[in-house]
Scaffold this active site. Structure first.
Site, PDB file in Angstrom:
ATOM      1  N   LYS A 278      -3.165   4.591  24.904  1.00  0.00           N
ATOM      2  CA  LYS A 278      -4.551   4.219  24.639  1.00  0.00           C
ATOM      3  C   LYS A 278      -5.100   4.987  23.431  1.00  0.00           C
ATOM      4  CE  LYS A 278      -6.005   3.104  29.410  1.00  0.00           C
ATOM      5  NZ  LYS A 278      -6.445   1.712  29.255  1.00  0.00           N
ATOM      6  N   ARG A 352      -1.677  -2.986  38.467  1.00  0.00           N
ATOM      7  CA  ARG A 352      -1.113  -4.081  39.263  1.00  0.00           C
ATOM      8  C   ARG A 352       0.288  -3.730  39.759  1.00  0.00           C
ATOM      9  NH1 ARG A 352      -2.080  -7.939  34.216  1.00  0.00           N
ATOM     10  NH2 ARG A 352      -3.597  -6.288  33.882  1.00  0.00           N
TER      11      ARG A 352
END
Ligand code: BES
Ligand code: MN
Ligand code: ZN
Length: 494
Positions: A278, A352
């Site tokens: 990120k 997920r």
């Protein structure tokens, strides 16, 4: 926070401050009329001339002379038109009231609720709304400051009438437990990522077992996860020295034979993005990527305090998403606990992956319902902001129950679709499924991914990336959401 119910006269109550409702037409509520009589009409006279209560939600302190009453001061709050009062107007008013009480460093407060009725709620909801407003105004996370400030508030008294006693008594207990759960959730969420690691979350879960005989905590460590074949959670954690854990908190409030409700929390203790690292802006606030897990711990604590007569299993998929030598890569293919193979295209879509193994593990409980709570996608912030949590479900009845609980607890959700056309976007060329779709419809394809692992039970997914924490300068701060919603949902299942 101690919440006490009293049904005596207002005059008998000793406290720092009494909060009294006035209505738009400036007439006092009946509970306050005895006070006004004692004060020889001074309140009515004040209300006639003040301009500080012109709009619904306005409030103003009324200072008393020494020994005039057993309370030091009054806080008058305009709740608008008496016949039109909604819980939403009430919440906004209480949010302001709570901040005013904190500003004067109030130690003890009494709310005169004997004469309040709502168009769309009951008095019990008002008590919970008030308690949450006070929790939000008084909460501080300052344990790492050399001079931490603490709130002075210790005692909350709810003054009701005899007819409301039962409902208020129950509400006071629920409110106390909700505040206690939210405090734990916010403390864990705000905790820095060099302390709050998967191991730390496991210790927290074990502390619940120590405290409550109704709670049993089990922790599946890396070795146990390898043994059962939970390849997805293992892949996410493999770049970190702090190995992943699947934490299971079983609460027994009903017969052993009764099927449980399951809550599954995303517990990424820090999300760097992994090899898909990120940016500066994107990484700040990523200690909050375990807010789902924190809400599961908060809810489990609250229901254990309330001794709810149902069975609930809380699960936490804990891992740290780091780059490095051993970290998983884009284009890796991994095998999940369900047996489905997953092509990893972006290591930053890790939530997920940890969740899918936990959701498969949940099957063994033959659950009545499964709700996962996850700071899953930045896209949900674009979509719903910090107002509503994203709701996805494979079961309309469950979705409606969650929507109902959200309305009652004023902890909003908004449902989004997970239809087959979206699901097709995560078909992989090389495996059964890939871990990103889009870039379009990012929150929906993330939910579709989870839906492929939840076919065996009624399931709802809460994407809380926008609501569990909100912007605070450069980083974020925890809100305690969706703890009120989840407690309300479970109260409805008893
Ligand atoms: N933890 C983030 C989601 C997030 C973003 C939470 C901002 C709170 C604030 C999640 O793991 C993530 O990185 N999602 C990616 C998904 C993408 C790679 C498909 C995102 O939202 O960009
Ligand atoms: Mn991520
Ligand atoms: Zn994440």
């Amino acid at each position: 926070m101690k919440i006490q119910l009293k049904t005596t006269s207002l005059l008998a109550i000793t406290t720092d401050c009494i909060v009294i409702a006035t209505w738009g037409n400036k007439l006092l509520s009946s509970g306050a009329e005895v006070l006004d009589q004692r004060l020889k009409g001074a309140l009515t006279a004040f209300l006639k001339k003040t301009t500080q209560l012109d709009n619904a939600g306005d409030s103003v302190f009324f200072t008393l002379r020494e020994k005039e009453l057993n309370a030091a001061q009054l806080l008058l709050v305009n709740l608008g038109n008496k016949k039109e009062l909604t819980i939403d107007v009430f919440k906004k008013a209480m949010d302001k009231v709570a901040m005013s009480l904190e500003a004067i460093r109030c130690k003890s407060v009494c709310f005169a609720f004997d004469d309040i009725t709502f168009k769309d709620a009951n008095i019990g909801q008002a008590v919970r709304t008030t308690a949450i407003a006070l929790q939000q105004a008084t909460y501080r996370y300052e344990i790492y400051k050399s001079k931490p400030k603490t709130s002075a508030l210790e005692q909350v008294i709810i003054l009701g009438n005899k007819a409301q006693e039962k409902i208020l008594q129950a509400a006071a207990k629920q409110a106390e437990a909700t505040v206690s759960g939210m405090n734990l959730t916010m403390d864990l969420a705000n905790c820095p990522p060099n302390i709050c690691q998967p191991e730390y979350l496991a210790t927290q879960a074990k502390q619940l077992m120590k405290k409550f005989s109704s709670v049993t905590t089990k922790v599946l460590d890396e070795k146990a996860l390898k043994k059962i074949g939970a390849g997805a959670i293992l892949a996410v954690g493999q770049g970190s020295n702090h190995k992943p854990k699947l934490i299971i908190i079983e609460y027994r409030g009903a017969a052993k034979t009764e099927q449980p409700h399951v809550l599954v929390g995303k517990g990424i203790t820090f999300d760097t993005g992994g090899n898909n690292l990120k940016s500066f802006d994107g990484m700040l606030g990523m200690k909050y990527d375990m807010c789902g897990a924190a809400s599961v711990l908060g809810v489990m604590k609250a229901i254990a305090e309330l001794k709810l007569k149902i069975n609930v299993v809380g699960m936490i998929a804990a891992a740290e998403n780091m780059p490095g030598q051993d970290a998983y890569r884009p284009e890796d293919i991994i095998t999940s606990l369900s047996g489905q193979t997953i092509e990893v295209l972006n290591t930053d879509a890790e939530g997920r992956l940890v969740l899918c193994d936990a959701l498969t593990y949940a099957e063994r409980y033959k659950p009545k319902s499964v709700i996962d709570i996850a700071t899953l996608t930045g896209a949900i912030i674009t979509c719903l902001g910090d107002i509503n949590t994203g709701l996805f479900s494979n079961n309309d009845q469950l979705a409606e129950q969650v929507q109902q609980a959200a309305a009652t607890s004023q902890d909003g959700v908004w449902r989004l679709p997970i239809s087959s056309a979206y699901d097709a976007m995560i078909n992989s060329n090389f495996a059964d499924i890939k871990n990103i779709g889009g870039p379009a419809a990012g929150s929906i394809t993330a939910a579709c991914f989870l839906a492929r692992f939840t076919k065996k039970y009624p399931w709802a997914h809460l994407d809380v990336a926008g609501t569990a924490s909100v912007k605070l300068g450069m980083n974020r701060k925890a809100t305690g959401r969706p703890v009120p919603l989840l407690i309300e949902y479970l109260l409805q299942q008893v």
